[in-house]
Design a protein around this motif. Structure first.
Motif, mmCIF file in Angstrom:
data_model
loop_
_atom_site.group_PDB
_atom_site.id
_atom_site.type_symbol
_atom_site.label_atom_id
_atom_site.label_comp_id
_atom_site.label_asym_id
_atom_site.label_seq_id
_atom_site.Cartn_x
_atom_site.Cartn_y
_atom_site.Cartn_z
ATOM 1 N N GLN A 101 133.604 87.767 20.200
ATOM 2 C CA GLN A 101 134.095 87.218 21.761
ATOM 3 C C GLN A 101 135.392 87.736 21.872
ATOM 4 N N ALA A 102 136.168 87.897 20.899
ATOM 5 C CA ALA A 102 137.761 88.277 21.208
ATOM 6 C C ALA A 102 138.108 89.651 21.390
ATOM 7 N N THR A 121 140.290 90.412 24.426
ATOM 8 C CA THR A 121 141.394 89.927 24.382
ATOM 9 C C THR A 121 142.362 90.960 23.491
ATOM 10 N N VAL A 170 143.559 84.238 16.375
ATOM 11 C CA VAL A 170 142.208 84.405 16.678
ATOM 12 C C VAL A 170 141.337 84.115 15.429
ATOM 13 N N SER A 207 138.823 81.032 15.139
ATOM 14 C CA SER A 207 137.354 81.367 14.837
ATOM 15 C C SER A 207 136.893 80.391 13.777
ATOM 16 N N GLU A 228 133.640 83.117 24.824
ATOM 17 C CA GLU A 228 133.740 84.563 25.303
ATOM 18 C C GLU A 228 134.308 84.157 26.845
ATOM 19 N N TYR A 287 138.208 84.007 26.392
ATOM 20 C CA TYR A 287 138.846 85.298 25.820
ATOM 21 C C TYR A 287 138.825 86.193 27.200
ATOM 22 N N LEU A 295 143.960 79.270 25.292
ATOM 23 C CA LEU A 295 142.792 78.828 24.382
ATOM 24 C C LEU A 295 142.926 77.203 23.772
#
Length: 568
Positions: free
Chosen positions: A351-352, A355, A375, A379, A394, A397, A419
């Protein structure tokens, strides 16, 4: 186009399609012929079943066609070229067998007439100037010359090895079906039966769902719901065809083709839609896979814009691949990045990616590493331990990537602030870690090893511990003895065997020594271990409460190990 036209469908047969006076063109840049023997064998077995069961038929999957002219006499084959080409090859193989009968003077006049009728019906009429047959099915630019010159005209290639791989496959397909038809002795000696085999079985009992679309966008939408048989056109091919259609001169087209090959060789065909979606997420929010074609079509209107897109995709392609492989040469000069990339691999975090695409472009190398660590920590807390919904990740990011590209976010701390809502609090993380259970079988074993390794580094304050140097010791064994079964019920064994509190690093030699022994025998060996986590197991008895107590202690350590540098 109206919704009703999007799925203009009907059931049709190969004979209905190819025998109706229409022409079917495969786009010039569509994927080459790629069926192999396993595909031919599956189809041949289906044909034999139909032949042995009168009045039966076989479904060949969906066929997607786009009208190429106002008269509806010519169609572009959006999906189904592999199957249409293969069925045409079978028709050619049958006609070849009838030609053999003619050459052997067997019912010569009748078989000559049959041959002419079958050619006109399933291939095409003979050109009055060249006296050669041209196909009702026109393949792509790499396959069509061979198909027209050799296969349709029953001309063996002079040097098979000099053919391209896809043309070799076409020739091998012809040989395969010619050989198997030749094995049907009651068929191959009779021109009438051969014609009946082609006309009644191949042409009428192999059925398609024909889907007619009016433009590429609707074809792309249909792709999201298709699961056609064999190696068919993908959404990636359709995107490629659209981009190539924007180039007017042959030089630009050739350069675009070279650039496309470099991108696909790096990213791989099956991963291209995923890669494209992450790239497009640098400029817009909520990019869904099913909208990729529309986004590209709306933003690329000419050759220069197509080149700009290809340039950007090539620029990010190596990074995309490297983000999923810590051993990639991309990280050779960045060992700190390599460590965190391996964690992302282990956590299966993607998902990152938008970014990380943006940060690699805009941040300093040092800040990129700091972002990678953030991250990984986020995560691990959010996904691995707390098992929260990844969809929210998602979206965030995606927004952060756009903020980095726009210059609104310039340092990792700002990323953390954006975040913060998905950064699991210490309290929740500790509570969730206290109940964490992960199987040590299969791929999950690497994750357990990683967790124990990180906890041991923190406990021993050493950085020279090898992650692969220890065995994972199950204090309550995976295969408990009767002594263990008297201490734990079956439900308890199932519940706690893979709890992190029941697992510890241990030298392989000591692990073999203790085996499935009861705790009293194991505890003496634990004191001989070099691993701090293992030596500090101080419970007098190994019980449900002892496991829970140890795991709470490990959870407190985990809060310290997996902690953001920006947390206050």
């Amino acid at each position: 186009m109206a919704r009703s036209n999007l799925l203009d469908t009907r059931t049709t047969s190969f004979g209905d399609l190819i025998g109706n006076g229409k022409i079917y063109r495969v786009p010039p840049f569509q994927r080459d012929y790629s069926w192999k023997e396993e595909n031919w064998e599956d189809l041949w077995q289906d044909i034999l079943i139909i032949r042995n069961k009168p009045d039966s038929s076989h479904y060949m999957g969906a066929l997607v066609l786009q009208s190429s002219d106002v008269s509806d006499k010519e169609f572009t084959v959006i999906d189904g070229q592999q199957r249409l080409a293969t069925l045409s090859v079978i028709a050619i193989a049958v006609i070849e067998k009838i030609q053999n009968l003619v050459e052997r003077e067997k019912c010569k006049e009748a078989n000559q007439e049959r041959q002419e009728i079958l050619k006109r019906t399933y291939l095409s009429d003979r050109d009055p100037r060249s006296l050669r047959y041209s196909s009702k099915l026109i393949l792509n630019e790499n396959n069509n010359d061979f198909y027209q010159s050799n296969l349709i005209n029953l001309r063996r290639p002079r040097n098979i090895r000099s053919l391209s791989k896809s043309n070799q496959l076409l020739w091998q397909a012809f040989q395969y079906f010619s050989s198997h038809i030749g094995e049907l002795q009651n068929l191959v000696q009779d021109g009438e039966k051969l014609a009946e085999f082609l006309t009644n079985i191949i042409a009428q009992e192999l059925l398609f769902i024909q889907i007619n679309v009016q433009d590429e966008l609707n074809a792309y939408t249909v792709f999201e719901t298709l699961n056609a048989r064999g190696i068919e056109l993908s959404s990636t091919d359709l995107l490629k065809n659209y981009l190539f259609s924007q180039f007017e001169g042959p030089d630009d087209l050739q350069e675009a083709q070279r650039q496309w090959r470099r991108i696909i060789n790096t990213v791989q065909m099956e991963k291209f839609p995923e890669f494209l979606r992450y790239y497009l997420s640098l400029q817009r929010t909520r990019v869904r896979r099913e909208r990729l074609f529309k986004i590209v079509r709306d933003s690329v209107k000419d050759g220069q814009q197509a080149f700009d897109l290809l340039d950007q995709l090539e620029n990010y392609s190596s990074l995309f691949v490297a983000l999923g492989n810590s051993d990639d040469d991309f990280w050779r000069d960045s060992p700190d990045s390599q460590h965190y990339i391996r964690e992302l691999e282990l956590f299966r975090v993607k998902q990152a990616y938008p970014t990380l695409f943006a940060a690699y472009e805009k941040f300093s190398p040092q800040d990129f590493v700091r972002l990678l660590k953030l991250v990984c920590v986020l995560s691990f807390r959010y996904t691995i331990v707390s098992s929260l919904n990844p969809n929210e990740l998602e979206t965030l990011y995606n927004r952060v990537a756009i903020g980095i590209m726009n210059g609104e976010i310039v340092v990792p701390r700002q990323v953390f602030e954006n975040l913060r809502s998905v950064y699991v609090s210490d309290e929740k993380f500790s509570q969730d870690f206290s109940f964490l259970s992960i199987s040590t079988k299969g791929q999950k074993r690497k994750l357990v090893r990683y967790i124990l390794w990180k906890l041991e580094i923190d406990a021993s304050e050493r950085n020279d511990i090898s992650e692969d140097g220890f065995s994972i010791e199950h204090i309550l064994p995976e295969s408990p003895t009767e002594d263990w079964r008297r201490a734990f019920s079956e439900d308890q064994i199932e519940a706690v065997t893979y709890r992190i509190g029941n697992l510890t690093p241990l030298e392989p030699s000591l692990n073999r020594q203790v085996g499935n022994e009861f705790y009293a025998a194991k505890s003496d060996a634990y004191q001989q271990s070099v691993y701090n986590l293992t030596r500090n197991i101080a419970a007098e008895e190994w019980t449900i409460n002892a496991i829970a107590s140890r795991q709470r202690q490990l959870a407190q350590r985990a809060v310290h190990v997996w902690r953001s540098d920006f947390q206050t």
